[in-house]
Design an enzyme around this catalytic site. Structure first.
Site, PDB file in Angstrom:
ATOM      1  CB  CYS A  60      -1.070   0.458   1.439  1.00  0.00           C
ATOM      2  SG  CYS A  60      -2.123   1.054   1.141  1.00  0.00           S
ATOM      3  CB  CYS A  63       0.554   1.458   4.252  1.00  0.00           C
ATOM      4  SG  CYS A  63      -1.672   0.913   4.307  1.00  0.00           S
TER       5      CYS A  63
END
Length: 308
Positions: A60, A63
């Site tokens: 991600c 993230c």
């Protein structure tokens, strides 16, 4: 010369002293990592104390950008008495289902088992103020029905674990064993079908054992069943007798008609033809006809006696 020797001895004593202190002093332990990781097997530890937990995935991009800030925030956790943790949803699918993670990254605040979802800005100062100023009190906690320790979320966790297990089996069969993708789907389809049938049969057996039917468990059931069968047998026999009686009645009617015809012929024979002349038949024919009429009457009388 004497002065130099004395100075050398003094330096030797100093070196020995520092060497002894170094050897006897305990080793300095490395600083414990302030960022903790939560796993499926030990997730219940977050139910006590105060926690800030980040759910992320290595692939991600958002993230990855948050990791530096989250690490800096974790360095302040020990000073504030807060445990800062992270969860890799790709490695811990059970926690992903337990918390219903639908977007990444997702951050939860937990205080003594009460969970709240963090919705603020994602900077270190915002994280610090959220915890230090107790802004989490203004956030509505998650309902107990959807809490991670509820029965519903335990079921969701098991479902997510099962889905991850199936995915790993699929990857193993297609990558390691060389089975085609459609072949893997067929195998899982058949396994699902047979497991469903087995589970259905098991549930039926359990239901019959735990809640037996009152009709079959009654002591009078088999007696009533036998009585009903006997009644059906008797009714069938009566129907057959009635059918035989009707057939016999039709035969008797036919015989009566024959007898009447024979009587009529006999009378005509005795009085002759309509013109008053006797019939041209011989005496033998009349005798045979008479015997036939008498035999039919005797047979009819015997049948009547049998019926009575």
């Amino acid at each position: 010369m004497f002065f130099l020797t004395r100075q050398t001895k003094h330096r030797s004593w100093i070196c020995c002293f520092f060497l002894a202190v170094y050897l006897t002093s305990p080793p300095v332990s490395a600083k414990r990592d302030s960022l903790r990781e939560v796993t499926d097997g030990a997730w219940e530890e977050i139910l006590t104390g105060e926690w800030m937990i980040e759910f992320y995935a290595p692939w991600c991009p958002a993230c990855q950008q948050l990791q530096v800030v989250w690490k800096e925030f974790a360095d302040w956790g020990e000073d504030m008495g807060v445990n800062i943790a992270k969860v890799d949803v790709t490695e811990q699918p059970g926690l992903s289902g337990r918390f219903i993670i639908t977007s990444l990254p997702t951050i939860y605040h937990c205080k003594d088992g009460v969970f709240r979802k963090y919705q603020g800005a994602r900077t270190k100062d915002d994280f610090l103020s959220f915890v230090d100023e107790q802004k989490w009190k203004a956030v509505e906690p998650i309902s107990s029905w959807f809490g991670p320790s509820s029965v519903l979320m335990n079921s969701m966790s098991a479902l997510f674990k099962l889905s991850m297990f199936i995915r790993r089996c699929h990857n193993y069969m297609t990558e390691q064993l060389g089975i085609p993708v459609w072949g893997s789907y067929v195998i899982f389809g058949l396994a699902t079908l047979f497991s469903g049938l087995a589970l259905g049969l098991l549930l039926v057996f359990i239901a019959d054992f735990a809640f037996p039917s009152r009709r079959f468990s009654s002591s009078d059931y088999y007696q009533k069943k036998q009585t009903m069968e006997q009644a059906r047998l008797i009714q069938r026999q009566e129907d057959e007798q009635e059918a035989d009686g009707e057939a016999d009645g039709e035969e008797d009617d036919d015989e009566d008609d024959d007898d009447e015809e024979d009587d009529e012929v006999w009378r005509r024979r005795r009085r002759g033809s309509p013109e008053g002349r006797p019939e041209p038949k011989g005496q033998g024919f009349d005798e045979a006809l008479r015997k036939r009429v008498v035999g039919n009457r005797e047979q009819q009388e015997e049948d009547d006696e049998e019926d009575t």
